[in-house]
Write a protein that holds these residues in place. Structure first.
Motif, PDB file in Angstrom:
ATOM      1  N   PHE A  42      -4.814  14.154  -2.805  1.00 17.80           N
ATOM      2  CA  PHE A  42      -3.436  14.613  -3.030  1.00 17.80           C
ATOM      3  C   PHE A  42      -3.360  15.412  -4.323  1.00 17.80           C
ATOM      4  CE2 PHE A  42       0.969  14.457  -1.962  1.00 17.80           C
ATOM      5  CZ  PHE A  42       1.626  14.605  -3.166  1.00 17.80           C
ATOM      6  N   ILE A  54      -7.650   4.195  -0.888  1.00 17.30           N
ATOM      7  CA  ILE A  54      -6.415   4.554  -1.606  1.00 17.30           C
ATOM      8  C   ILE A  54      -6.732   5.600  -2.667  1.00 17.30           C
ATOM      9  CG2 ILE A  54      -4.630   3.694  -3.167  1.00 17.30           C
ATOM     10  CD1 ILE A  54      -4.678   1.064  -1.641  1.00 17.30           C
ATOM     11  N   ILE A  69      -6.854   4.462   5.725  1.00 20.27           N
ATOM     12  CA  ILE A  69      -6.192   3.258   5.244  1.00 20.27           C
ATOM     13  C   ILE A  69      -5.587   2.490   6.413  1.00 20.27           C
ATOM     14  CG2 ILE A  69      -4.286   2.386   3.823  1.00 20.27           C
ATOM     15  CD1 ILE A  69      -4.807   4.827   1.983  1.00 20.27           C
ATOM     16  N   ILE A 126       2.132   1.999  -3.334  1.00 22.24           N
ATOM     17  CA  ILE A 126       1.097   2.528  -4.223  1.00 22.24           C
ATOM     18  C   ILE A 126       0.832   3.996  -3.910  1.00 22.24           C
ATOM     19  CG2 ILE A 126      -1.339   2.406  -4.857  1.00 22.24           C
ATOM     20  CD1 ILE A 126      -1.206  -0.599  -4.425  1.00 22.24           C
ATOM     21  N   LEU A 127       0.691   4.315  -2.616  1.00 22.35           N
ATOM     22  CA  LEU A 127       0.411   5.704  -2.241  1.00 22.35           C
ATOM     23  C   LEU A 127       1.551   6.625  -2.671  1.00 22.35           C
ATOM     24  CD1 LEU A 127      -1.191   5.617   1.334  1.00 22.35           C
ATOM     25  CD2 LEU A 127      -2.275   5.589  -0.896  1.00 22.35           C
ATOM     26  N   GLN A 154     -11.148  -0.783   0.561  1.00 25.72           N
ATOM     27  CA  GLN A 154      -9.707  -0.547   0.640  1.00 25.72           C
ATOM     28  C   GLN A 154      -9.232   0.289  -0.557  1.00 25.72           C
ATOM     29  OE1 GLN A 154      -5.507  -2.936   0.452  1.00 25.72           O
ATOM     30  NE2 GLN A 154      -7.400  -4.044   0.180  1.00 25.72           N
ATOM     31  N   SER A 205       1.666   6.928  -6.523  1.00 22.96           N
ATOM     32  CA  SER A 205       0.636   7.788  -7.117  1.00 22.96           C
ATOM     33  C   SER A 205       0.860   9.245  -6.770  1.00 22.96           C
ATOM     34  CB  SER A 205      -0.768   7.376  -6.697  1.00 22.96           C
ATOM     35  OG  SER A 205      -0.764   6.387  -5.731  1.00 22.96           O
ATOM     36  N   GLN A 208       0.830  -1.199   0.000  1.00 22.28           N
ATOM     37  CA  GLN A 208       0.000   0.000   0.000  1.00 22.28           C
ATOM     38  C   GLN A 208       0.866   1.251   0.000  1.00 22.28           C
ATOM     39  OE1 GLN A 208      -2.275  -0.521   3.512  1.00 22.28           O
ATOM     40  NE2 GLN A 208      -4.096  -1.209   2.447  1.00 22.28           N
ATOM     41  N   PHE A 263      -7.199   9.005  -1.246  1.00 19.50           N
ATOM     42  CA  PHE A 263      -5.916   9.661  -0.985  1.00 19.50           C
ATOM     43  C   PHE A 263      -5.363  10.280  -2.265  1.00 19.50           C
ATOM     44  CE2 PHE A 263      -1.810  10.616   0.646  1.00 19.50           C
ATOM     45  CZ  PHE A 263      -0.922  10.320  -0.380  1.00 19.50           C
ATOM     46  N   VAL A 264      -5.344   9.495  -3.327  1.00 22.51           N
ATOM     47  CA  VAL A 264      -4.776   9.983  -4.584  1.00 22.51           C
ATOM     48  C   VAL A 264      -5.537  11.208  -5.082  1.00 22.51           C
ATOM     49  CG1 VAL A 264      -4.247   9.417  -6.983  1.00 22.51           C
ATOM     50  CG2 VAL A 264      -3.974   7.685  -5.206  1.00 22.51           C
ATOM     51  N   ASN A 285      -6.660  -1.223   7.739  1.00 15.78           N
ATOM     52  CA  ASN A 285      -5.718  -2.322   7.905  1.00 15.78           C
ATOM     53  C   ASN A 285      -5.876  -2.973   9.262  1.00 15.78           C
ATOM     54  OD1 ASN A 285      -4.663  -1.847   5.432  1.00 15.78           O
ATOM     55  ND2 ASN A 285      -2.857  -0.750   6.160  1.00 15.78           N
TER      56      ASN A 285
END
Lengths: 356, 146
Positions: free
Chosen positions: B82, B75, B129, A8-9, B71, A12, A5, B78-79, B133
């Protein structure tokens, strides 16, 4: 956090930054500044000498009027406040204007003060209202009989008339009109402003008046034309600024959901501000000339000067940023240039005599 | 009744944020397209960006709701956050002027406030995230010991 993970974070995030950098590289921001197809005659730099400065404390002032001994400053956020500074910048006084009949201040930013001895005028295009009072008395009363004459700009000519820029429903665009205290109270002149694109942005500009020549001047923001007319709004001539954009550089779209017109291209203003002094017009230009140094252009504002009698270009000079603050307002009077940079009032001596 | 846990709150906030933002843009689509067209970074691609942003926001919101995809939704959140945050930071740094291209209450914020708001949500996505987990690990432990 799991290693996969995290990768990936992180990956990206890096890709986001890479995409933005790519967009930036291909954006107009990285292109060299556009050079117009014209040249400037630049006056020598030492033609303008800084004499005195004064910190006004607020950056919301504008020059409402200027005489041989006084500078009158209006305030966008406090429309009833008038600050008077002497030309030597050694003495200031503050006046609270009295506007008879106005109970509340609606849309303070729409009030505009103009000081033109022996009167002072306060106009508001949305109410709408035009008030007049005498200097040193500072008490203004409404002088125009109530009627629906909404306007975007208003310039006093003489003591009891105004030239306005208003929206004409007939022509679906801006037109210039004259407002008087006697009949006919309000009349458009449709021959001056000529629509090219949408009638609003393509005709946007600034009205001015030359007392010495008794002429009206309208400077377009998005095209290279300034219109000179007499006080009855009869066209005298159409002058041209030195740049080559005769067609308005605007892309306008209609927003159905809000019934609005909106500019969709990044800002493309050609002429920023125009100031009239005696028989000359000083236009702050947004275009870089062929023979100009980009550093000088970026370091301040370039002012192109034209003779109003015939519209001929005289020369250009720079008003450099003061303490890294760009120019907000200026006026030329009695061989001096008075300028506002944010909170700072600065007076310069001019070598060139803009006499006639 | 199922106890409301921290992860649910985070997911809920993101779903609301993305759906509110997406539908705000779609509701006044011509206005949104015109506004982003004025951004110096987007001006060449306004047509594509105009439909892509709300579409992605809706897809991510859906992913957050479906448990199996949660999940990936986090992610993706976040992308997305960001990306928005970096865009604002970029514009504030390199652009000579600031265009507006947001919607709803987000419109009333100044650009600095908007930047802070976005940074907050970006961090929230990372928190989401991590919490996801932990929850998954706990569920696996429960399953393996039963």
């Amino acid at each position: 956090m799991k290693r996969k993970q995290f990768l990936i974070l992180g990956g990206s995030a890096l890709m986001c930054v890479a995409i933005l950098m790519l967009l930036y590289a291909f954006s107009p921001l990285t292109k060299k500044m556009y050079r117009g197809g014209f040249e400037r005659k630049l006056a020598p730099a030492n033609d303008m000498i800084e004499r005195k400065t004064f910190n006004l404390g607020f950056n919301s002032y504008y020059i409402a009027g200027i005489t041989a001994d006084k500078i009158y400053l209006g305030n966008w956020t406090a429309p009833l406040k008038l600050v008077i500074v002497n030309r030597a910048l050694t003495d200031t006084s503050e006046v609270k204007l009295e506007l008879v009949g106005l109970d509340s201040i609606m849309e303070p930013g729409s009030f505009k003060l103009a000081v033109d001895s022996p009167y002072f005028f306060v106009s508001h295009g949305v109410l709408p209202i035009i008030l007049r009072g005498e200097i040193d008395n500072w008490r203004a009363k409404s002088i125009m009989p109530d009627s629906a004459y909404f306007f975007v700009e208003a310039v006093p000519i003489g003591g009891s008339s105004f030239v306005l820029r208003s929206f004409s429903t007939t022509n679906q665009g801006y037109e210039l009109a004259k407002k008087t205290t006697s009949a006919p109270y309000f009349s458009f002149n449709y021959n001056l402003l000529q629509k090219q694109v949408d009638g609003l942005f393509c005709l946007d500009g600034q009205l001015g008046y030359s007392k010495e020549l008794n002429k009206l001047v309208y400077t377009h923001f998005y095209r290279n034309e300034f219109i000179v007319a007499d006080t009855n709004l009869n066209l005298v001539y159409r002058g041209h600024t030195i740049d080559t954009f005769s067609h308005a550089r605007v892309n306008v779209t209609h927003i159905e959901s809000r019934n609005q017109e909106m500019l969709i291209s990044p800002p493309s203003q050609i002429n920023k501000r125009s100031v009239i002094s005696g028989k000359y017009i000083f236009i702050e230009s947004n275009l870089l000339a062929k023979n100009e140094d980009v550093k000088n252009f970026r370091n301040g504002s370039v002012i192109d000067v034209y003779r109003l009698a015939d519209g001929n270009y005289l020369h250009s000079f720079y008003i450099n940023k003061y303490k890294d603050i760009p120019l907000s307002h200026f006026s030329v009077n009695n061989n001096q240039l008075v300028a506002l940079f944010g909170r700072h009032l600065v007076v310069y001596d001019l070598n060139y005599k803009y006499q006639d | 009744m199922k106890k409301i846990n921290f992860l649910d709150v985070i997911t809920f906030l993101f779903v609301v944020l993305f759906l509110y933002a997406a539908f705000g843009k779609l509701f006044e689509y011509d206005l949104f397209k015109a506004q982003i067209g004025k951004s110096p970074l987007i001006t060449g691609f306004a047509d594509t960006v105009a439909w892509m942003v709300p579409a992605v926001e809706i897809v991510v919101a859906i992913a957050l709701i479906i448990p199996r995809l949660q999940q990936y939704g986090l992610i993706a959140s976040f992308v997305l956050m960001f990306m928005f945050t970096s865009y604002i930071a970029f514009i504030l740094t390199v652009s000579p002027y600031v265009p507006c291209s947001c919607g709803g209450i987000l419109n009333d914020m100044g650009w600095t406030e908007h930047l802070i708001f976005n940074i907050g949500f970006t961090i929230l996505a990372v928190v989401g995230i991590i919490v996801h987990n932990k929850q998954e690990k706990r569920m696996n432990e429960i399953v393996s010991t039963s």
